[in-house]
Design a protein around this motif. Structure first.
Motif, mmCIF file in Angstrom:
data_model
loop_
_atom_site.group_PDB
_atom_site.id
_atom_site.type_symbol
_atom_site.label_atom_id
_atom_site.label_comp_id
_atom_site.label_asym_id
_atom_site.label_seq_id
_atom_site.Cartn_x
_atom_site.Cartn_y
_atom_site.Cartn_z
ATOM 1 N N GLY A 167 0.823 -1.212 0.000
ATOM 2 C CA GLY A 167 0.000 0.000 0.000
ATOM 3 C C GLY A 167 0.851 1.253 0.000
ATOM 4 N N MET A 168 1.938 1.229 0.823
ATOM 5 C CA MET A 168 2.815 2.397 0.867
ATOM 6 C C MET A 168 3.507 2.612 -0.479
ATOM 7 S SD MET A 168 4.485 2.018 4.657
ATOM 8 C CE MET A 168 5.514 3.452 4.426
ATOM 9 N N LEU A 169 3.966 1.521 -1.106
ATOM 10 C CA LEU A 169 4.595 1.656 -2.425
ATOM 11 C C LEU A 169 3.604 2.201 -3.459
ATOM 12 C CD1 LEU A 169 6.710 -1.637 -2.549
ATOM 13 C CD2 LEU A 169 7.567 0.712 -2.335
ATOM 14 N N SER A 170 2.371 1.692 -3.323
ATOM 15 C CA SER A 170 1.349 2.170 -4.262
ATOM 16 C C SER A 170 1.088 3.653 -4.062
ATOM 17 C CB SER A 170 0.069 1.364 -4.068
ATOM 18 O OG SER A 170 -0.951 1.846 -4.916
ATOM 19 N N LYS A 171 1.021 4.061 -2.750
ATOM 20 C CA LYS A 171 0.798 5.478 -2.473
ATOM 21 C C LYS A 171 1.975 6.328 -2.941
ATOM 22 C CE LYS A 171 -2.344 4.903 1.411
ATOM 23 N NZ LYS A 171 -2.567 5.133 2.855
ATOM 24 N N LEU A 172 3.211 5.787 -2.715
ATOM 25 C CA LEU A 172 4.391 6.524 -3.172
ATOM 26 C C LEU A 172 4.387 6.668 -4.697
ATOM 27 C CD1 LEU A 172 7.155 5.034 -0.851
ATOM 28 C CD2 LEU A 172 6.272 7.377 -0.813
ATOM 29 N N GLN A 173 4.008 5.568 -5.350
ATOM 30 C CA GLN A 173 3.938 5.647 -6.813
ATOM 31 C C GLN A 173 2.880 6.652 -7.258
ATOM 32 O OE1 GLN A 173 3.290 1.666 -8.148
ATOM 33 N NE2 GLN A 173 5.421 0.987 -7.707
ATOM 34 N N GLU A 174 1.718 6.608 -6.555
ATOM 35 C CA GLU A 174 0.675 7.580 -6.894
ATOM 36 C C GLU A 174 1.155 9.002 -6.639
ATOM 37 O OE1 GLU A 174 -2.725 6.522 -4.646
ATOM 38 O OE2 GLU A 174 -3.167 4.706 -5.820
ATOM 39 N N HIS A 175 1.887 9.169 -5.495
ATOM 40 C CA HIS A 175 2.388 10.501 -5.171
ATOM 41 C C HIS A 175 3.414 10.966 -6.210
ATOM 42 C CE1 HIS A 175 3.177 13.929 -2.620
ATOM 43 N NE2 HIS A 175 4.497 13.664 -2.663
ATOM 44 N N ALA A 176 4.290 10.020 -6.596
ATOM 45 C CA ALA A 176 5.285 10.381 -7.614
ATOM 46 C C ALA A 176 4.601 10.736 -8.940
ATOM 47 C CB ALA A 176 6.260 9.226 -7.807
ATOM 48 N N SER A 177 3.566 9.977 -9.271
ATOM 49 C CA SER A 177 2.822 10.269 -10.500
ATOM 50 C C SER A 177 2.162 11.633 -10.410
ATOM 51 C CB SER A 177 1.768 9.193 -10.745
ATOM 52 O OG SER A 177 2.380 7.937 -10.917
ATOM 53 N N HIS A 178 1.617 11.905 -9.178
ATOM 54 C CA HIS A 178 0.973 13.202 -8.994
ATOM 55 C C HIS A 178 1.980 14.340 -9.141
ATOM 56 C CE1 HIS A 178 -1.900 16.122 -7.532
ATOM 57 N NE2 HIS A 178 -1.029 16.499 -6.572
ATOM 58 N N ILE A 179 3.187 14.124 -8.577
ATOM 59 C CA ILE A 179 4.227 15.163 -8.689
ATOM 60 C C ILE A 179 4.619 15.360 -10.154
ATOM 61 C CG2 ILE A 179 6.633 15.691 -8.132
ATOM 62 C CD1 ILE A 179 6.132 14.341 -5.426
ATOM 63 N N ASN A 180 4.762 14.234 -10.841
ATOM 64 C CA ASN A 180 5.116 14.339 -12.259
ATOM 65 C C ASN A 180 4.035 15.088 -13.038
ATOM 66 O OD1 ASN A 180 7.570 13.001 -11.979
ATOM 67 N ND2 ASN A 180 6.581 10.971 -12.189
ATOM 68 N N GLU A 181 2.779 14.765 -12.703
ATOM 69 C CA GLU A 181 1.686 15.451 -13.389
ATOM 70 C C GLU A 181 1.708 16.945 -13.094
ATOM 71 O OE1 GLU A 181 -1.845 13.519 -12.147
ATOM 72 O OE2 GLU A 181 -1.479 11.689 -13.337
ATOM 73 N N VAL A 182 1.979 17.264 -11.801
ATOM 74 C CA VAL A 182 2.020 18.685 -11.439
ATOM 75 C C VAL A 182 3.164 19.385 -12.166
ATOM 76 C CG1 VAL A 182 2.414 20.297 -9.541
ATOM 77 C CG2 VAL A 182 0.883 18.353 -9.221
ATOM 78 N N CYS A 183 4.326 18.703 -12.195
ATOM 79 C CA CYS A 183 5.479 19.301 -12.883
ATOM 80 C C CYS A 183 5.200 19.479 -14.374
ATOM 81 C CB CYS A 183 6.716 18.437 -12.689
ATOM 82 S SG CYS A 183 7.329 18.448 -10.984
ATOM 83 N N GLN A 184 4.590 18.447 -14.931
ATOM 84 C CA GLN A 184 4.285 18.519 -16.349
ATOM 85 C C GLN A 184 3.260 19.617 -16.627
ATOM 86 O OE1 GLN A 184 2.974 14.834 -17.954
ATOM 87 N NE2 GLN A 184 3.025 15.545 -20.099
ATOM 88 N N ALA A 185 2.267 19.723 -15.728
ATOM 89 C CA ALA A 185 1.255 20.771 -15.923
ATOM 90 C C ALA A 185 1.867 22.152 -15.787
ATOM 91 C CB ALA A 185 0.138 20.587 -14.893
ATOM 92 N N SER A 186 2.798 22.284 -14.834
ATOM 93 C CA SER A 186 3.433 23.586 -14.656
ATOM 94 C C SER A 186 4.311 23.926 -15.854
ATOM 95 C CB SER A 186 4.256 23.600 -13.374
ATOM 96 O OG SER A 186 5.290 22.641 -13.446
ATOM 97 N N VAL A 201 8.300 21.967 -3.895
ATOM 98 C CA VAL A 201 9.382 21.333 -3.122
ATOM 99 C C VAL A 201 8.945 21.087 -1.686
ATOM 100 C CG1 VAL A 201 11.688 21.686 -2.193
ATOM 101 C CG2 VAL A 201 11.214 22.214 -4.592
ATOM 102 N N GLN A 202 8.210 22.072 -1.101
ATOM 103 C CA GLN A 202 7.734 21.924 0.282
ATOM 104 C C GLN A 202 6.768 20.749 0.405
ATOM 105 O OE1 GLN A 202 8.911 23.822 2.701
ATOM 106 N NE2 GLN A 202 7.727 22.733 4.286
ATOM 107 N N LYS A 203 5.856 20.609 -0.544
ATOM 108 C CA LYS A 203 4.905 19.496 -0.525
ATOM 109 C C LYS A 203 5.624 18.162 -0.641
ATOM 110 C CE LYS A 203 0.830 21.883 -2.326
ATOM 111 N NZ LYS A 203 -0.160 21.953 -3.437
ATOM 112 N N MET A 204 6.620 18.111 -1.531
ATOM 113 C CA MET A 204 7.361 16.869 -1.713
ATOM 114 C C MET A 204 8.132 16.506 -0.439
ATOM 115 S SD MET A 204 8.766 17.316 -5.618
ATOM 116 C CE MET A 204 9.635 15.777 -5.590
ATOM 117 N N GLU A 205 8.751 17.528 0.202
ATOM 118 C CA GLU A 205 9.482 17.248 1.441
ATOM 119 C C GLU A 205 8.548 16.771 2.547
ATOM 120 O OE1 GLU A 205 11.552 20.789 2.385
ATOM 121 O OE2 GLU A 205 13.167 20.450 0.913
ATOM 122 N N ASN A 206 7.378 17.413 2.657
ATOM 123 C CA ASN A 206 6.411 16.980 3.680
ATOM 124 C C ASN A 206 5.940 15.550 3.429
ATOM 125 O OD1 ASN A 206 6.516 19.435 5.043
ATOM 126 N ND2 ASN A 206 4.868 20.339 3.807
ATOM 127 N N ALA A 207 5.688 15.241 2.170
ATOM 128 C CA ALA A 207 5.228 13.890 1.835
ATOM 129 C C ALA A 207 6.306 12.865 2.149
ATOM 130 C CB ALA A 207 4.824 13.824 0.364
#
Length: 246
Positions: A167-186, A201-207
């Protein structure tokens, strides 16, 4: 002379009473003897010797009778003492016999009590052994159940841990995908301002910090569980070593 007849009575005695008047002949005055009328007889030497001889014989006879009486009394006293000694010896024998019999009975009772006590001790020892054996079986059964439960818990915990990791790996993968999507959108929007990058960067560090804390807590629980398992195994090993020593 007159006579009076008495009638016979049943069971009595019949007799006749003759009544006669007093006569002169029947009434006589006592003799008046004067002191001068008593004649003194003089004793001869032979008569004196005879009297002394008879007196000596009477004295000897009295002395002999006294000695015989003393002998009889002495014999009677000896018989009494002999009888008392015989009765005392008989009583002593009976007392010794009673004492001997009493000691034999006491010895027999003591032996019987000792045998009964030994029998009770043997029965008690058998009961103690049975209870000890039953206790050992209960301990072994309890240890087997505990070990089985621990094995089941460990298996369940391992499955849960694997699921949590997944579950944690899945969440990390989802989070990484979300970050990639955010970066790509930006990038697509052309927003490259410093403020937006700092927020990302702050969101990524908190996560990442939250994930690290979760991983650390999970590792601590795993270490605590492993220590508990080792402690149970150590106690079990000590118990088995003690049983083998006994």
């Amino acid at each position: 002379m007159a006579a009076e007849n008495q009638k016979p009575k049943p069971g009595g005695i019949s007799f006749d009473v003759i009544l006669k008047p007093a006569t002169v002949e029947s009434v006589r005055s006592p003799l008046q003897l004067s002191p001068n009328g008593v004649k003194k007889r003089e004793l001869s030497q032979e008569q004196i010797e005879n009297k002394l001889k008879r007196a000596e014989e009477r004295r000897s006879l009295i002395e002999q009778e006294r000695m015989e009486q003393l002998a009889k009394e002495r014999q009677k006293a000896i018989e009494v003492v002999t009888k008392a000694q015989s009765e005392s010896e008989e009583f002593s024998k009976k007392t010794q016999e009673k004492l001997r019999r009493s000691m034999e009975i006491r010895r027999e009772n003591r032996e019987t009590q000792i045998k009964a006590l030994q029998e009770r001790l043997r029965e008690h020892s058998l009961k103690v052994q049975e209870v000890q054996k039953a206790g050992e079986e209960m301990v072994k059964s309890f240890e087997a159940k505990v070990e089985q439960k621990l094995s089941q818990k460990m298996e369940t915990y391992e499955v849960n841990r694997q699921n949590q990791f997944k579950g944690m790996l899945s969440k990390l993968q989802e989070h990484a995908s979300h970050i990639n999507e955010v970066c790509q959108a930006s990038e697509n929007r052309g927003q490259s301002t410093d403020e937006l990058q700092e927020q990302l960067v702050q969101k990524m560090e908190n996560a990442l910090r939250n994930r690290e804390e979760q991983l650390k807590g999970l590792q601590d629980r795993l270490a605590e569980h492993e220590n508990r398992i080792k402690e149970v195994q150590r106690k079990k090993h000590i118990s088995e070593s003690g049983d083998n020593t006994v």
